[in-house]
Each structure stands twice: as structure tokens, then as C-alpha cells.
Motif scaffolding. Sequence first.
Motif, PDB file in Angstrom:
ATOM      1  N   SER A 266       0.870  -1.134   0.167  1.00 41.23           N
ATOM      2  CA  SER A 266       0.000   0.067   0.008  1.00 41.23           C
ATOM      3  C   SER A 266       0.919   1.258   0.032  1.00 41.23           C
ATOM      4  CB  SER A 266      -0.935  -0.017   1.127  1.00 41.23           C
ATOM      5  OG  SER A 266      -0.174   0.206   2.409  1.00 41.23           O
ATOM      6  N   GLY A 267       0.222   2.433  -0.385  1.00 35.18           N
ATOM      7  CA  GLY A 267       1.143   3.689  -0.292  1.00 35.18           C
ATOM      8  C   GLY A 267       1.561   4.058  -1.526  1.00 35.18           C
ATOM      9  N   GLY A 268       1.258   3.533  -2.745  1.00 40.15           N
ATOM     10  CA  GLY A 268       1.662   4.147  -3.934  1.00 40.15           C
ATOM     11  C   GLY A 268       0.810   5.083  -4.380  1.00 40.15           C
ATOM     12  N   GLY A 269       1.103   5.834  -5.344  1.00 36.79           N
ATOM     13  CA  GLY A 269       0.253   7.012  -5.858  1.00 36.79           C
ATOM     14  C   GLY A 269       0.875   8.188  -6.764  1.00 36.79           C
ATOM     15  N   LEU A 270       0.318   9.091  -7.106  1.00 37.63           N
ATOM     16  CA  LEU A 270       0.994  10.066  -7.847  1.00 37.63           C
ATOM     17  C   LEU A 270       1.601  11.226  -7.029  1.00 37.63           C
ATOM     18  CD1 LEU A 270       1.356  11.395 -10.539  1.00 37.63           C
ATOM     19  CD2 LEU A 270      -0.969  12.328 -10.475  1.00 37.63           C
ATOM     20  N   VAL A 271       2.855  11.654  -7.397  1.00 37.84           N
ATOM     21  CA  VAL A 271       3.560  12.479  -6.652  1.00 37.84           C
ATOM     22  C   VAL A 271       4.697  13.520  -7.665  1.00 37.84           C
ATOM     23  CG1 VAL A 271       5.336  11.106  -6.083  1.00 37.84           C
ATOM     24  CG2 VAL A 271       5.039  12.953  -4.440  1.00 37.84           C
ATOM     25  N   GLN A 272       4.390  14.741  -7.297  1.00 37.36           N
ATOM     26  CA  GLN A 272       5.321  15.545  -8.182  1.00 37.36           C
ATOM     27  C   GLN A 272       6.932  15.364  -7.830  1.00 37.36           C
ATOM     28  OE1 GLN A 272       4.114  19.596  -7.301  1.00 37.36           O
ATOM     29  NE2 GLN A 272       2.287  19.573  -8.550  1.00 37.36           N
ATOM     30  N   PRO A 273       7.717  15.636  -8.818  1.00 33.52           N
ATOM     31  CA  PRO A 273       8.986  15.402  -8.683  1.00 33.52           C
ATOM     32  C   PRO A 273       9.568  16.225  -7.371  1.00 33.52           C
ATOM     33  CG  PRO A 273       8.775  15.700 -10.885  1.00 33.52           C
ATOM     34  CD  PRO A 273       7.434  16.020  -9.977  1.00 33.52           C
ATOM     35  N   GLY A 274      10.534  15.425  -6.643  1.00 32.72           N
ATOM     36  CA  GLY A 274      11.002  16.126  -5.114  1.00 32.72           C
ATOM     37  C   GLY A 274       9.851  15.825  -4.071  1.00 32.72           C
ATOM     38  N   GLY A 275       9.070  15.136  -4.304  1.00 38.69           N
ATOM     39  CA  GLY A 275       8.014  14.820  -3.330  1.00 38.69           C
ATOM     40  C   GLY A 275       8.590  13.467  -2.607  1.00 38.69           C
ATOM     41  N   SER A 276       7.430  13.098  -1.682  1.00 38.15           N
ATOM     42  CA  SER A 276       7.685  12.020  -0.997  1.00 38.15           C
ATOM     43  C   SER A 276       6.527  10.937  -0.940  1.00 38.15           C
ATOM     44  CB  SER A 276       8.026  12.181   0.546  1.00 38.15           C
ATOM     45  OG  SER A 276       9.381  13.109   0.438  1.00 38.15           O
ATOM     46  N   LEU A 277       6.983   9.657  -0.792  1.00 36.75           N
ATOM     47  CA  LEU A 277       5.730   8.610  -0.587  1.00 36.75           C
ATOM     48  C   LEU A 277       6.445   7.663   0.499  1.00 36.75           C
ATOM     49  CD1 LEU A 277       4.356   7.715  -4.274  1.00 36.75           C
ATOM     50  CD2 LEU A 277       3.011   9.027  -2.316  1.00 36.75           C
ATOM     51  N   ARG A 278       5.331   6.903   1.007  1.00 35.86           N
ATOM     52  CA  ARG A 278       5.854   5.829   1.970  1.00 35.86           C
ATOM     53  C   ARG A 278       5.078   4.588   1.591  1.00 35.86           C
ATOM     54  NH1 ARG A 278       8.238   5.357   6.990  1.00 35.86           N
ATOM     55  NH2 ARG A 278       7.445   3.659   8.431  1.00 35.86           N
ATOM     56  N   LEU A 279       5.858   3.400   0.966  1.00 31.67           N
ATOM     57  CA  LEU A 279       5.227   2.372   0.819  1.00 31.67           C
ATOM     58  C   LEU A 279       5.347   1.655   2.276  1.00 31.67           C
ATOM     59  CD1 LEU A 279       6.691   1.567  -2.752  1.00 31.67           C
ATOM     60  CD2 LEU A 279       4.754   2.949  -1.989  1.00 31.67           C
ATOM     61  N   SER A 280       4.058   0.563   2.356  1.00 32.40           N
ATOM     62  CA  SER A 280       4.136  -0.404   3.321  1.00 32.40           C
ATOM     63  C   SER A 280       3.879  -1.540   2.595  1.00 32.40           C
ATOM     64  CB  SER A 280       3.054  -0.116   4.211  1.00 32.40           C
ATOM     65  OG  SER A 280       3.569   1.041   5.056  1.00 32.40           O
ATOM     66  N   CYS A 281       4.255  -2.645   3.240  1.00 30.31           N
ATOM     67  CA  CYS A 281       3.835  -4.170   2.757  1.00 30.31           C
ATOM     68  C   CYS A 281       3.495  -4.713   4.321  1.00 30.31           C
ATOM     69  CB  CYS A 281       4.936  -4.516   2.149  1.00 30.31           C
ATOM     70  SG  CYS A 281       4.865  -6.584   1.771  1.00 30.31           S
ATOM     71  N   ALA A 282       2.212  -5.370   4.138  1.00 33.26           N
ATOM     72  CA  ALA A 282       2.076  -6.381   5.461  1.00 33.26           C
ATOM     73  C   ALA A 282       1.895  -7.733   4.807  1.00 33.26           C
ATOM     74  CB  ALA A 282       0.746  -5.965   5.691  1.00 33.26           C
ATOM     75  N   ALA A 283       2.879  -8.543   5.640  1.00 37.11           N
ATOM     76  CA  ALA A 283       3.072 -10.054   5.586  1.00 37.11           C
ATOM     77  C   ALA A 283       2.299 -10.639   6.515  1.00 37.11           C
ATOM     78  CB  ALA A 283       4.388 -10.194   5.783  1.00 37.11           C
ATOM     79  N   SER A 284       1.827 -11.888   5.762  1.00 34.19           N
ATOM     80  CA  SER A 284       1.025 -12.967   6.687  1.00 34.19           C
ATOM     81  C   SER A 284       1.246 -14.185   6.234  1.00 34.19           C
ATOM     82  CB  SER A 284      -0.579 -12.765   6.752  1.00 34.19           C
ATOM     83  OG  SER A 284      -1.112 -12.661   5.446  1.00 34.19           O
ATOM     84  N   GLY A 285       1.139 -15.221   6.992  1.00 35.21           N
ATOM     85  CA  GLY A 285       1.378 -16.653   6.410  1.00 35.21           C
ATOM     86  C   GLY A 285       2.938 -17.096   6.438  1.00 35.21           C
ATOM     87  N   ILE A 286       3.973 -16.234   6.866  1.00 36.94           N
ATOM     88  CA  ILE A 286       5.230 -16.425   7.033  1.00 36.94           C
ATOM     89  C   ILE A 286       5.674 -16.271   8.296  1.00 36.94           C
ATOM     90  CG2 ILE A 286       5.682 -16.159   4.380  1.00 36.94           C
ATOM     91  CD1 ILE A 286       6.952 -13.403   5.232  1.00 36.94           C
ATOM     92  N   LEU A 287       6.986 -16.835   8.756  1.00 38.76           N
ATOM     93  CA  LEU A 287       7.626 -16.510   9.859  1.00 38.76           C
ATOM     94  C   LEU A 287       8.394 -15.222   9.415  1.00 38.76           C
ATOM     95  CD1 LEU A 287       8.272 -17.330  12.621  1.00 38.76           C
ATOM     96  CD2 LEU A 287       9.907 -18.932  12.003  1.00 38.76           C
ATOM     97  N   PHE A 288       7.836 -14.228   9.490  1.00 37.87           N
ATOM     98  CA  PHE A 288       8.520 -12.954   9.178  1.00 37.87           C
ATOM     99  C   PHE A 288       9.853 -12.583   9.488  1.00 37.87           C
ATOM    100  CE2 PHE A 288       7.806  -8.918   7.144  1.00 37.87           C
ATOM    101  CZ  PHE A 288       8.349  -8.058   8.069  1.00 37.87           C
ATOM    102  N   ARG A 289      10.048 -12.897  10.850  1.00 33.26           N
ATOM    103  CA  ARG A 289      11.244 -12.374  11.299  1.00 33.26           C
ATOM    104  C   ARG A 289      12.399 -13.059  10.853  1.00 33.26           C
ATOM    105  NH1 ARG A 289      12.882 -16.261  14.948  1.00 33.26           N
ATOM    106  NH2 ARG A 289      11.514 -17.633  15.829  1.00 33.26           N
ATOM    107  N   ILE A 290      12.258 -14.248   9.977  1.00 33.60           N
ATOM    108  CA  ILE A 290      13.616 -14.935   9.538  1.00 33.60           C
ATOM    109  C   ILE A 290      13.745 -14.426   8.033  1.00 33.60           C
ATOM    110  CG2 ILE A 290      13.344 -16.863  11.162  1.00 33.60           C
ATOM    111  CD1 ILE A 290      12.428 -18.515   8.758  1.00 33.60           C
TER     112      ILE A 290
END
Length: 117
Positions: free
Chosen positions: A7-31
Motif C-alpha cells: 500500500s501507499g503508492g500514488g501520484l506525486v510531483q518530482p521532489g515529493g515523498s511517498l511511504r510504501l508499506s507491505c503487510a505480510a501474513s502466512g510466513i515466519l516474518f522475522r527470519i
Amino acid sequence: QVQLVESGGGLVQPGGSLRLSCAASGILFRIYTMGWYRQAPGKQRELVASITSGGTSNYADSVKGRFTISRDNTDKTVNLQMNNLKPEDTAVYHCNAYNPRTPTNYWGQGTQVTVSS
């Protein structure tokens, strides 16, 4: 069932900022080594940034100093903070989970990032 949901994608102007996030499930995430890849139209998918289970991060030269990857093993999320975005950052960004011991590789569906004025 393994799921990586970006999540977190979109349209932004040059010089701008975005923050992408990824939520995981079904795996032993920490390894898992978690990563962000991107694919622009007509180009191969490329690694943007990765972070190992121990917290060591790695970046493509093109994003060093502008992007920061982080992970939260409690929430099972990996984030990509993208600053000073450039038109050449335009691509579909995919979350990746990689277990080097198995090896096992999982991908998210991707989120579009467009940098344009």
C-alpha cells in the motif's frame, strides 16, 4: 496461505515523498529478508532495497540517500520511505520475502508509483 499486501503508492510531483508499506501474513516474518523491487514499463524488475532478518539494509545506487527501508517484526511489516522522488522512480513497486535457507521467494501484487508534474 502467504500474502504480501502493498500500500501507499500514488501520484506525486518530482521532489515529493511517498511511504510504501507491505503487510505480510502466512510466513515466519522475522527470519525472512524483505525487499522492495520495481519494474518500469519495458524494463526488467530491479532491486530497490532490502533488509535482512538482522536488520542489515542494502540499496540500489540510484536510490541511496533518498530511500530508507525499515521493518517491524512485531507488526510483520516492511516500509519504504521515498524522498526526493524523480520521474525515473516511476514504476510498479513489489514487496518481496526471501528465505535464504530454503530458499523460498514470495511476491506481492505491486503498487504503482508515478512521479510526474
